[in-house]
Motif scaffolding. Structure first.
Motif, short mmCIF file in Angstrom:
data_model
loop_
_atom_site.label_atom_id
_atom_site.label_comp_id
_atom_site.label_asym_id
_atom_site.label_seq_id
_atom_site.Cartn_x
_atom_site.Cartn_y
_atom_site.Cartn_z
N ARG A 59 -2.59 16.22 -11.40
CA ARG A 59 -2.32 17.35 -10.49
C ARG A 59 -2.56 18.68 -11.21
O ARG A 59 -3.21 19.58 -10.67
CB ARG A 59 -0.89 17.27 -9.97
N SER A 60 -2.05 18.80 -12.42
CA SER A 60 -2.22 20.07 -13.14
C SER A 60 -3.67 20.29 -13.54
O SER A 60 -4.16 21.43 -13.51
CB SER A 60 -1.32 20.08 -14.38
N ILE A 61 -4.36 19.22 -13.88
CA ILE A 61 -5.77 19.33 -14.24
C ILE A 61 -6.59 19.82 -13.06
O ILE A 61 -7.47 20.68 -13.20
CB ILE A 61 -6.29 17.96 -14.73
N ARG A 62 -6.31 19.27 -11.90
CA ARG A 62 -7.06 19.69 -10.70
C ARG A 62 -6.81 21.16 -10.39
O ARG A 62 -7.74 21.89 -10.01
CB ARG A 62 -6.65 18.82 -9.51
N TRP A 63 -5.57 21.60 -10.55
CA TRP A 63 -5.29 23.01 -10.27
C TRP A 63 -6.02 23.90 -11.27
O TRP A 63 -6.63 24.90 -10.89
CB TRP A 63 -3.79 23.27 -10.34
N ALA A 64 -5.95 23.57 -12.56
CA ALA A 64 -6.60 24.40 -13.58
C ALA A 64 -8.11 24.49 -13.35
O ALA A 64 -8.71 25.56 -13.42
CB ALA A 64 -6.31 23.83 -14.97
N ALA A 65 -8.72 23.36 -13.05
CA ALA A 65 -10.17 23.37 -12.79
C ALA A 65 -10.49 24.15 -11.54
O ALA A 65 -11.49 24.89 -11.48
CB ALA A 65 -10.68 21.94 -12.68
N GLY A 66 -9.65 24.02 -10.51
CA GLY A 66 -9.88 24.76 -9.28
C GLY A 66 -9.80 26.26 -9.46
O GLY A 66 -10.45 27.02 -8.73
N GLN A 67 -9.03 26.70 -10.46
CA GLN A 67 -8.93 28.13 -10.76
C GLN A 67 -9.98 28.59 -11.76
O GLN A 67 -10.08 29.79 -12.05
CB GLN A 67 -7.53 28.43 -11.33
#
Length: 348
Positions: free
Chosen positions: A186-194
């Motif tokens: 979940r955190s990886i997806r958020w970081a990449a999305g930003q």
């Protein structure tokens, strides 16, 4: 088997100091930053730790480190965002970055260590309904972009000038040097999305596997998959370069140590080995084993690690509560005996 190709080498230090006399420990950490720069390391990073014998304000420490160094990147891994006011943190980081001439690398996370003790003190009341997660990080980044406050006609009066208000000093380049310390999908997806840079170290969440390496490779794959989709969808990255990925490992070489120090290193690694044997706690936290031994033994393990071969930036995580002489010996041995064999070349 792929061959490692490390082109950036940094170290992360805990910034230890004594309870009754903190100055000598902090001064030794600043000298360690100077020593790492002389060795040619590309980055020197500090942990931010609250209520412990470590640096409680990375921005303040790195402002000092910026005056003691000239070339090396200055990083923090990581600032727990739940304890920070986004605007004030952005002000402190921008000022430290300008003083270092654009060398800050800002690592953040959403955790709140010691929340039961600190939460009420920091937020002056009940904080449990606040957004202390990803949205708070996004607010820091938005402030750093330097959007003007108020409407187009809003101005403030200060001695000698009239101006439109925004965060000062204005330092828009720092948003490209923001890193997220991610350990879950979940955190990886958020970081990449930003479009944030990614820090991944020796702690991850076991999601669908009990194997640390499998879990960490899955995080890297997911991060790059989301970034690729972001690029295909033409989400504006507002970056001058592609996002970076840095891998952290605890690496402790014996070669330059005496017999007593080697015994301490072995005991340190042994005290932490049990946690690597199975997922820990309800979040199924997985820990990587420390990489301890001679340079030859360490190189054998690193070159066989598929995560090491999947990245180009390596961050040496120095153990807690070691002495400055220990840290300098570890940095020296890694720089001369290990990193060059991984493809790295020292900075000028």
């Amino acid at each position: 088997m792929s061959t490692p190709a490390i082109d950036s080498l940094a170290f992360l230090t805990p910034g230890n100091f004594a309870d009754d006399d903190p100055y000598p420990g902090l001064e030794e950490t600043l000298r360690l930053f100077e020593y790492g720069e002389r060795l040619g390391f590309d980055g020197a990073w500090i942990r931010q730790r609250h209520l412990e014998h470590g640096v409680g304000s990375a921005a303040v420490f790195l402002a000092a480190a910026g005056q003691r160094t000239e070339r090396v990147e200055l990083g923090t891994a990581v600032i727990p965002i739940g304890y920070e006011n986004p605007f004030r943190l952005a002000e402190d980081l921008a000022l430290a970055d300008v003083l270092s001439r654009g060398r800050l690398q800002v690592g953040v996370s959403t955790g709140m260590p010691h929340a039961e003790l600190l939460g009420d003190l920091v937020h002056d009341g009940d904080w449990r309904g606040f957004d202390l997660s990803y949205g708070r990080i996004a607010r820091v980044i938005d402030h750093l972009r330097g959007d003007y406050l108020g409407g187009p006609d809003t101005v403030i009066q200060s001695p000698g000038s009239t101006r439109r208000p925004r965060l000062q000093p204005h330092d828009p380049g720092l948003v490209n040097r923001f890193w997220y310390g991610g350990g879950s999908l979940r955190s990886i997806r958020w970081a990449a999305g930003q479009g944030l840079n990614l820090l991944t170290g020796n702690i991850v969440t076991g999601e669908g596997t009990d194997d640390f390496t499998t879990a960490q490779l899955a995080l890297l794959d997911e991060y790059r998959h989301v970034l690729a989709g972001r690029s295909r969808d033409r989400v504006a990255p507002a970056r001058v370069a592609p996002p970076r990925v840095a891998l952290g490992r605890v690496i402790v070489p014996f070669d330059g140590a005496d017999a007593g120090t080697r015994a301490r290193y072995r005991a340190y690694a042994a005290s932490r080995h049990a946690r690597t044997l199975a997922p820990q706690g309800p979040k199924r936290t997985l820990f990587a084993p420390d990489v301890v031994g001679t340079a030859e033994q360490i190189l054998e393990r690193l070159t066989a690690d598929p995560v090491v071969t999947a990245v180009s930036e390596l961050r040496l995580e120095l153990p807690y509560e070691f002495h400055r002489d220990d840290y300098e010996q570890i940095l020296h041995d890694v720089r001369h005996l290990i990193a060059p064999e991984l493809g790295w070349k020292p900075g000028a």
